[in-house]
Design a protein around this motif. Structure first.
Motif, PDB file in Angstrom:
ATOM      1  N   LYS A 131      -7.198  -4.701   0.240  1.00  0.00           N
ATOM      2  CA  LYS A 131      -6.481  -5.830   0.870  1.00  0.00           C
ATOM      3  C   LYS A 131      -4.962  -5.625   0.759  1.00  0.00           C
ATOM      4  O   LYS A 131      -4.273  -6.324   0.016  1.00  0.00           O
ATOM      5  N   THR A 132      -4.458  -4.660   1.513  1.00  0.00           N
ATOM      6  CA  THR A 132      -3.039  -4.315   1.394  1.00  0.00           C
ATOM      7  C   THR A 132      -2.120  -5.415   1.929  1.00  0.00           C
ATOM      8  O   THR A 132      -1.030  -5.635   1.396  1.00  0.00           O
TER       9      THR A 132
ATOM     10  N   GLU B   2      -2.517  -8.616   1.772  1.00  0.00           N
ATOM     11  CA  GLU B   2      -2.410  -9.669   0.747  1.00  0.00           C
ATOM     12  C   GLU B   2      -1.514  -9.198  -0.406  1.00  0.00           C
ATOM     13  O   GLU B   2      -0.733  -9.989  -0.958  1.00  0.00           O
ATOM     14  N   ILE B   3      -1.596  -7.917  -0.759  1.00  0.00           N
ATOM     15  CA  ILE B   3      -0.720  -7.392  -1.829  1.00  0.00           C
ATOM     16  C   ILE B   3       0.750  -7.519  -1.392  1.00  0.00           C
ATOM     17  O   ILE B   3       1.610  -7.906  -2.181  1.00  0.00           O
TER      18      ILE B   3
ATOM     19  N   LEU C 132      -5.285  -9.808 -10.387  1.00  0.00           N
ATOM     20  CA  LEU C 132      -5.371 -10.130  -8.956  1.00  0.00           C
ATOM     21  C   LEU C 132      -5.005  -8.916  -8.110  1.00  0.00           C
ATOM     22  O   LEU C 132      -5.731  -8.536  -7.183  1.00  0.00           O
ATOM     23  N   GLU C 133      -3.884  -8.269  -8.458  1.00  0.00           N
ATOM     24  CA  GLU C 133      -3.440  -7.126  -7.648  1.00  0.00           C
ATOM     25  C   GLU C 133      -4.426  -5.957  -7.748  1.00  0.00           C
ATOM     26  O   GLU C 133      -4.694  -5.282  -6.752  1.00  0.00           O
TER      27      GLU C 133
ATOM     28  N   THR D 283      -7.630  -6.191  -8.235  1.00  0.00           N
ATOM     29  CA  THR D 283      -8.818  -6.543  -7.449  1.00  0.00           C
ATOM     30  C   THR D 283      -8.527  -6.392  -5.955  1.00  0.00           C
ATOM     31  O   THR D 283      -9.333  -5.828  -5.202  1.00  0.00           O
ATOM     32  N   LEU D 284      -7.357  -6.873  -5.524  1.00  0.00           N
ATOM     33  CA  LEU D 284      -7.000  -6.751  -4.099  1.00  0.00           C
ATOM     34  C   LEU D 284      -6.925  -5.273  -3.696  1.00  0.00           C
ATOM     35  O   LEU D 284      -7.378  -4.886  -2.619  1.00  0.00           O
ATOM     36  N   LYS D 285      -6.369  -4.450  -4.603  1.00  0.00           N
ATOM     37  CA  LYS D 285      -6.237  -3.017  -4.317  1.00  0.00           C
ATOM     38  C   LYS D 285      -7.620  -2.375  -4.164  1.00  0.00           C
ATOM     39  O   LYS D 285      -7.870  -1.624  -3.219  1.00  0.00           O
TER      40      LYS D 285
ATOM     41  N   ARG E 257     -10.250  -3.721  -3.242  1.00  0.00           N
ATOM     42  CA  ARG E 257     -10.905  -4.193  -2.012  1.00  0.00           C
ATOM     43  C   ARG E 257     -10.152  -3.789  -0.740  1.00  0.00           C
ATOM     44  O   ARG E 257     -10.502  -4.209   0.349  1.00  0.00           O
TER      45      ARG E 257
END
Ligand code: UTP
Length: 292
Positions: free
Chosen positions: A84-85, A87-88, A75-76, A78-80, A82
């Motif tokens: 998406k700081t 959300e991290i 998850l982290e 994928t967020l990174k 994209r």
């Protein structure tokens, strides 16, 4: 000077029968209040008070709690990828440092006292915090932070208490008070679990937050099952009061019993209305619902 507690224990091995069918496959401690599992509120409260090791007493079917307090690697990543700081950042409070979370199994739900005893080897010979995560305490400053201040002044064992109407005392553990140190802090001379109204020594009930000395484990070890056939923490504390100082602390904040449907629903509404990011959108919806 009293040794400072470094560890907090969270018993999460109960069956959560009051929340069936939700708790058939999902631990009740993972039910969410607004957007965080109930257990995370208690963990954050302990972290705010300076705790750096979190001990979870789990049971079968509670694996989601272990996963929640782990690194969600995919998850982290994928967020990174994209970007998406924000959300991290939201994930950080649920990721203790490496080695700072321990999990121990209570093989059978033999009661709260037994669950606490299961943490004895991980806690060792140190004072520790104990939180019943069902009890969500909401206020300006965390209940544990307030209790640590009492502990720094007095040492011993510190029990969070709150006032309830006299007709409700028979549902709870109730404390008997002695010397008053300030408006919120007293020494405790005794406790009684679920007394009749006329036998209750006060209307101050034990509210799910404790600072305890490690000698409680020896008391738990020799206890026979008490009320409800369970090993009761209150029975062990009653034994220890004869040997150590106990203080009650009437904390500032509101308690929501999230192990109970009304308490859980109240917590969701109250916390949503207190959140700057959603209150303005939620308030008109709540008001409309109440008019129906
Ligand atoms: P509760 O009595 O509120 O939890 O215990 P429960 O038994 O899961 O609830 P119901 O009545 O069946 O709905 C308070 C806390 O102590 C833990 C629970 O997980 C909860 O966080 N507990 C209780 C244990 O860890 N082990 C036990 O044997 C009993």
């Amino acid at each position: 000077m009293s040794r400072k507690p470094r560890k907090a224990v969270f018993p999460v091995a109960g069956l959560g029968t009051r929340f069936l069918p939700a708790t058939k496959a999902v631990p009740k401690e993972m039910l969410t209040v607004v957007d965080k599992p109930v257990i995370q509120y208690a963990v954050e409260e302990a972290a705010e008070a300076g705790i750096d090791h979190f001990v979870f007493v789990t049971g079968r079917g509670k694996g989601a709690i272990e996963d929640h307090f782990d690194l969600a690697y995919e998850l982290e990543a994928t967020l990174k990828a994209r970007g998406k700081t924000a959300e991290i950042e939201l994930l950080k409070p649920s990721r203790p440092a490496a080695g700072a979370a321990s999990f121990v199994r209570q093989q059978e739900p033999l009661g709260l006292g037994h669950a606490v005893w299961c943490a004895r080897d991980i806690v060792g010979d140190e004072p520790f915090l104990l939180a019943l995560p069902d009890m969500l305490i909401h206020g300006a400053s965390g209940c544990f932070t307030q209790m640590m201040e009492v502990y720094e002044r007095h040492g011993g064992n510190v029990i969070a208490v709150e006032e309830v109407p006299h007709e409700h005392v028979s549902r709870y553990g109730v404390v008997a008070l002695n010397e008053k140190f300030d408006d919120r802090t007293h020494s405790i001379t005794g406790m009684v679990e679920k007394p009749k109204r006329e036998d209750a020594p006060s209307n101050l009930i034990i509210s799910g937050r404790y600072i305890l000395q490690p000698e409680i484990f020896a008391k738990l070890e020799i206890l026979k099952p008490g009320a409800g056939g369970e090993i009761q923490l209150t029975d062990a504390m009653i034994e220890l009061i004869a040997e150590q100082d106990f203080y009650s602390y009437r904390f500032e904040g509101t308690t929501y019993d999230c192990g109970d449907k009304i308490g859980f629903l109240s917590a969701n509404v109250a916390l949503a209305l207190s959140r700057p990011d959603i209150a303005s959108k939620f308030r008109p919806v709540a008001e409309l619902l109440l008019k129906q």
